[in-house]
Design a protein around this motif. Structure first.
Motif, PDB file in Angstrom:
ATOM      1  N   LYS A   1      -0.837  -6.630  -8.579  1.00  0.00           N
ATOM      2  CA  LYS A   1      -1.235  -5.411  -7.856  1.00  0.00           C
ATOM      3  C   LYS A   1      -0.449  -4.211  -8.366  1.00  0.00           C
ATOM      4  CE  LYS A   1      -1.523  -5.632  -3.351  1.00  0.00           C
ATOM      5  NZ  LYS A   1      -1.088  -5.636  -1.928  1.00  0.00           N
TER       6      LYS A   1
ATOM      7  N   ASP B   1      -8.010  -1.938  -1.890  1.00  0.00           N
ATOM      8  CA  ASP B   1      -6.766  -1.182  -1.861  1.00  0.00           C
ATOM      9  C   ASP B   1      -6.889   0.132  -1.104  1.00  0.00           C
ATOM     10  OD1 ASP B   1      -4.039  -1.211  -2.640  1.00  0.00           O
ATOM     11  OD2 ASP B   1      -4.442   0.232  -4.239  1.00  0.00           O
TER      12      ASP B   1
ATOM     13  N   LYS C   1      -3.544   1.372 -14.164  1.00  0.00           N
ATOM     14  CA  LYS C   1      -4.977   1.631 -13.981  1.00  0.00           C
ATOM     15  C   LYS C   1      -5.835   0.808 -14.944  1.00  0.00           C
ATOM     16  CE  LYS C   1      -4.591   4.832 -10.779  1.00  0.00           C
ATOM     17  NZ  LYS C   1      -3.200   4.588 -10.353  1.00  0.00           N
TER      18      LYS C   1
ATOM     19  N   LYS D   1       0.841  -1.197   0.000  1.00  0.00           N
ATOM     20  CA  LYS D   1       0.000   0.000   0.000  1.00  0.00           C
ATOM     21  C   LYS D   1       0.877   1.247   0.000  1.00  0.00           C
ATOM     22  CE  LYS D   1      -4.065   1.820   2.321  1.00  0.00           C
ATOM     23  NZ  LYS D   1      -4.931   1.522   1.178  1.00  0.00           N
TER      24      LYS D   1
ATOM     25  N   ARG E   1      -2.083  -0.832 -10.216  1.00  0.00           N
ATOM     26  CA  ARG E   1      -1.862   0.496  -9.646  1.00  0.00           C
ATOM     27  C   ARG E   1      -1.174   1.430 -10.630  1.00  0.00           C
ATOM     28  NH1 ARG E   1       0.500  -0.989  -3.669  1.00  0.00           N
ATOM     29  NH2 ARG E   1      -1.496  -1.208  -2.564  1.00  0.00           N
TER      30      ARG E   1
ATOM     31  N   GLN F   1     -11.595   7.537  -7.010  1.00  0.00           N
ATOM     32  CA  GLN F   1     -10.768   6.396  -7.385  1.00  0.00           C
ATOM     33  C   GLN F   1     -11.288   5.735  -8.662  1.00  0.00           C
ATOM     34  OE1 GLN F   1      -7.839   5.082  -5.761  1.00  0.00           O
ATOM     35  NE2 GLN F   1      -7.977   7.184  -5.042  1.00  0.00           N
TER      36      GLN F   1
END
Length: 254
Positions: A189, A229, A196, A78, A193, A150
């Motif tokens: 992941k 997330d 997108k 994160k 991120r 988001q």
């Protein structure tokens, strides 16, 4: 001098790791550099301007940022600022609730000692509940706004998500499982991120559904990933539950 260069050149996650390794001067510089961020996060909770020099809430936010530095784990993947924002929000909310409870208890004690000003205990409870409901409603609005922001970063809206959500329970369950897979696989992941979007080729090798199905449920899968997330304090259970049933319907002004 080296610490200042590190702040300018390194990612904030790398800086936090250096602090955790014992670079205390760098910690002081980071706290100073991110005071505006801390004030902004605290202000989001308090619904007003926070003066770093006058408001106790800023001190709560500053200490929460300090705690975030100590407890942040790079392995969990994160971003540090997302983690720090969550900690600041939670600590500030806890502080406001404690202050509210203390104020109401003190007020009740005063009323007990002054019969002429005595209110009904039921009125006091009702007022307390109304205040808490107002606070919770405001925080839910903030999280809905953040969720919508988001979604837009991934180039679709809440309304589009509602429209494209799989209608069949098995399809929703399958898409949710893929969302969890994305979140729990470090390489996938990272890709989501950064880009997108879904890593179609890599994902197709790990799941039993076709690329066509992945594309059809793309927005729904990404929404699950976004929820996982972001550590939504108020909305996570609500959103997940309603995505599971296909009944997601949220008003940004709720």
């Amino acid at each position: 001098m080296k610490a200042q260069i590190a702040i300018q050149d390194d990612s904030i996650e790398a800086i936090v790791c250096q602090i955790q390794a014992g670079n205390k001067p760098l910690q002081h510089k980071l706290l100073q550099a991110y005071k505006p961020f801390i004030a902004k996060c605290t202000s989001e909770v308090c619904k007003r301007y926070i003066d770093p020099y006058k408001d106790d809430e800023f001190s709560i936010g500053l200490f929460a940022f300090y705690e975030a530095i100590n407890y942040y784990s790079l392995e969990k993947g994160k971003s540090f600022l997302a983690f720090a924002r969550l900690i600041i929000h939670r600590k500030t909310i806890d502080y406001i609730r404690k202050q509210s409870k203390h104020t109401k208890v003190s007020s009740l004690d005063d009323l007990v000692n002054d019969q002429e000003k005595m209110e009904s205990p039921f009125e006091i409870v009702a007022t307390s509940r109304a205040f808490q409901l107002e606070q919770d409603t405001w925080h839910r609005k903030q999280e809905i706004n953040h969720f919508c922001e988001q979604l837009l970063a991934y180039k679709f809206s809440l309304q589009e998500l509602i429209q494209v959500a799989p209608k069949h329970k098995d399809a929703r369950r399958s898409a949710m499982e893929i969302g969890y897979l994305l979140y729990n696989d470090d390489s996938l992941k990272w890709y989501v991120r950064q880009k997108k979007q879904l890593p179609m080729k890599l994902l197709a090798q790990k799941v039993r559904v076709s690329k066509k199905t992945l594309e059809r449920n793309r927005k729904y899968i990404l929404a699950i990933f976004i929820i996982l997330d972001n550590d939504f304090l108020y909305l996570s259970e609500y959103i997940i539950a309603n995505l599971q049933t296909g009944d997601l319907c949220m008003d940004k002004n709720m």
